[in-house]
Write a protein that holds these residues in place. Structure first.
Motif, PDB file in Angstrom:
ATOM      1  N   TYR A  49      38.127  30.967 -46.760  1.00  0.00           N
ATOM      2  CA  TYR A  49      38.449  32.315 -46.284  1.00  0.00           C
ATOM      3  C   TYR A  49      37.655  33.364 -47.060  1.00  0.00           C
ATOM      4  N   ALA A  50      37.627  33.203 -48.387  1.00  0.00           N
ATOM      5  CA  ALA A  50      36.948  34.196 -49.215  1.00  0.00           C
ATOM      6  C   ALA A  50      35.440  34.222 -48.930  1.00  0.00           C
ATOM      7  N   THR A  53      34.259  35.855 -45.602  1.00  0.00           N
ATOM      8  CA  THR A  53      34.170  37.315 -45.457  1.00  0.00           C
ATOM      9  C   THR A  53      32.751  37.827 -45.667  1.00  0.00           C
ATOM     10  N   VAL A  54      31.892  36.996 -46.285  1.00  0.00           N
ATOM     11  CA  VAL A  54      30.519  37.437 -46.563  1.00  0.00           C
ATOM     12  C   VAL A  54      29.464  36.503 -45.976  1.00  0.00           C
ATOM     13  N   SER A 165      42.954  36.856 -39.745  1.00  0.00           N
ATOM     14  CA  SER A 165      42.083  38.040 -39.753  1.00  0.00           C
ATOM     15  C   SER A 165      42.358  38.924 -38.545  1.00  0.00           C
ATOM     16  N   GLU A 169      43.639  42.763 -38.574  1.00  0.00           N
ATOM     17  CA  GLU A 169      42.876  43.783 -37.859  1.00  0.00           C
ATOM     18  C   GLU A 169      43.759  44.528 -36.860  1.00  0.00           C
ATOM     19  N   ASN A 176      38.657  42.757 -44.472  1.00  0.00           N
ATOM     20  CA  ASN A 176      38.119  41.965 -45.573  1.00  0.00           C
ATOM     21  C   ASN A 176      39.084  41.875 -46.746  1.00  0.00           C
ATOM     22  N   THR A 179      42.145  39.712 -45.733  1.00  0.00           N
ATOM     23  CA  THR A 179      41.830  38.283 -45.627  1.00  0.00           C
ATOM     24  C   THR A 179      41.715  37.643 -46.995  1.00  0.00           C
ATOM     25  N   ILE A 180      41.055  38.317 -47.924  1.00  0.00           N
ATOM     26  CA  ILE A 180      40.904  37.769 -49.276  1.00  0.00           C
ATOM     27  C   ILE A 180      42.253  37.652 -49.968  1.00  0.00           C
TER      28      ILE A 180
END
Length: 343
Positions: A49-50, A53-54, A165, A169, A176, A179-180
């Motif tokens: 998950y973390a 995000t990127v 997520s 939202e 972001n 989610t983290i």
């Protein structure tokens, strides 16, 4: 084809790992060792998950090759299950594996005799067929195993895990950050579960876990009700994220791993493969139904969706209190003998 092979792999490993861990560990620490599997699964989810995000999903898929290769290599260095070796008639290897697992100076005579006696009793009977698991003597174990696996999904974890997520939202909270937070909270909560497993027992943790999921799901539903009424606009996104985090954390502390642990403990070796296959099928079929229907339910009514999940969690508490046995501190042979007694 990639998703299909992944599904097959996950389907196998979610059943085989809890059974293997339960069969190699001593009764005093079986719960903690088995739940450590859930801790590591949860850690994997959190990292995914973390990183997600990127990174793109393609990057995630390629990175997932690394732990798969590490695990495959590691499998060549672990001992075979002593109970499986005994069942296969490989007595010398059975004793060597049990001694290796308990330590070179440990006295394994009592445990060896108990395992061998259980295997001998099983081998003296006819070979199990799929229809045999529906015999009356297995009804209690099958009810507990299938019930826990179905209720594990009825609490809504699959929908929340796969669409967390989207939920964040929809609530209006920064996706972001939410989610983290949602993912990383699982690691310390699962670690608490490992610490408590052989202290509090399975039943208590299951009821606390399901109760926490129910309260969290209710609060998520309430936040969507308030949002629909245009009330507390600044508060409802925060309430949603906190409640979703609570739902995931509550799942991680008990409902995520304990049903698999209990499943690995309650079925005799003669029907373990057949019963485990059925139980795993019910679990992933239920997960598919919840995951597939989640988007449609959210379009219909986000609040009602989470109120349904809250009801499912309440049913889990009642089911656990009424039917699920405590297996802490008992050998697999003791548990299975008590489960197959006609009730």
């Amino acid at each position: 084809m990639g998703r299909m092979s992944m599904g097959l792999g996950v389907g196998f490993i979610t059943y085989v790992v809890p059974v293997y861990v339960a069969e190699i560990t001593p009764k005093e620490s079986r719960g903690s060792f088995s739940f450590a599997n859930q801790l590591l699964v949860t850690s994997g989810f959190a990292i995914t998950y973390a990183v997600g995000t990127v990174a793109s999903w393609r990057t995630l898929a390629l990175l997932a090759i690394i732990p798969g290769i590490v695990q495959l290599i590691g499998l060549f260095f672990i001992p075979e299950s002593p109970r499986w070796l005994a069942n296969a008639g490989r007595v010398k290897e059975f004793r060597a594996a049990l001694q290796y697992l308990r330590g070179k100076d440990a006295d394994i005579s009592a445990e060896e005799e108990e395992i061998q006696a259980s295997v001998d009793d099983m081998n003296n009977g006819p070979k199990a067929r799929m229809v045999d698991i529906f015999q009356r003597k297995y009804a209690y174990a099958l009810t507990v195993g299938l019930g826990l696996m179905f209720l594990q999904q009825l609490g809504g974890n699959s929908g929340v895990a796969y669409y967390g997520s989207s939920i964040i939202e929809k609530s209006g909270f920064p996706i972001n950050i939410g989610t983290i937070v949602m993912s990383l909270i699982q690691i310390p909560i699962s670690a608490v579960g490992v610490a408590l497993m052989d202290i509090s027992g399975r039943r208590a943790l299951l009821m606390v876990s399901a109760g926490g999921m129910g309260i969290s799901a209710f609060l998520v539903g309430l936040s969507f009700v308030l949002q629909g009424l245009n009330l507390f606009k600044k508060v409802t996104p925060i309430l949603t994220v906190i409640s979703i985090t609570g739902h995931i954390g509550s799942f991680a502390i008990g409902m995520g791993g304990i049903p698999w642990i209990i499943m690995s403990e309650i079925f005799p070796m003669s029907v373990k493969a057949l019963a485990g296959t059925l139980v795993t099928l019910v679990n992933w079929s239920s997960s598919w139904m919840v995951t597939y229907s989640f988007n449609f339910m959210m379009q219909w009514s986000p609040a009602a969706t989470f109120f349904i999940f809250a009801t499912g969690s309440a049913a889990t508490v009642a089911f656990t209190w009424k039917l699920v046995p405590e297996t802490k501190g008992r050998t697999l042979e003791e548990i299975q003998a008590s489960m197959t007694t006609l009730r």
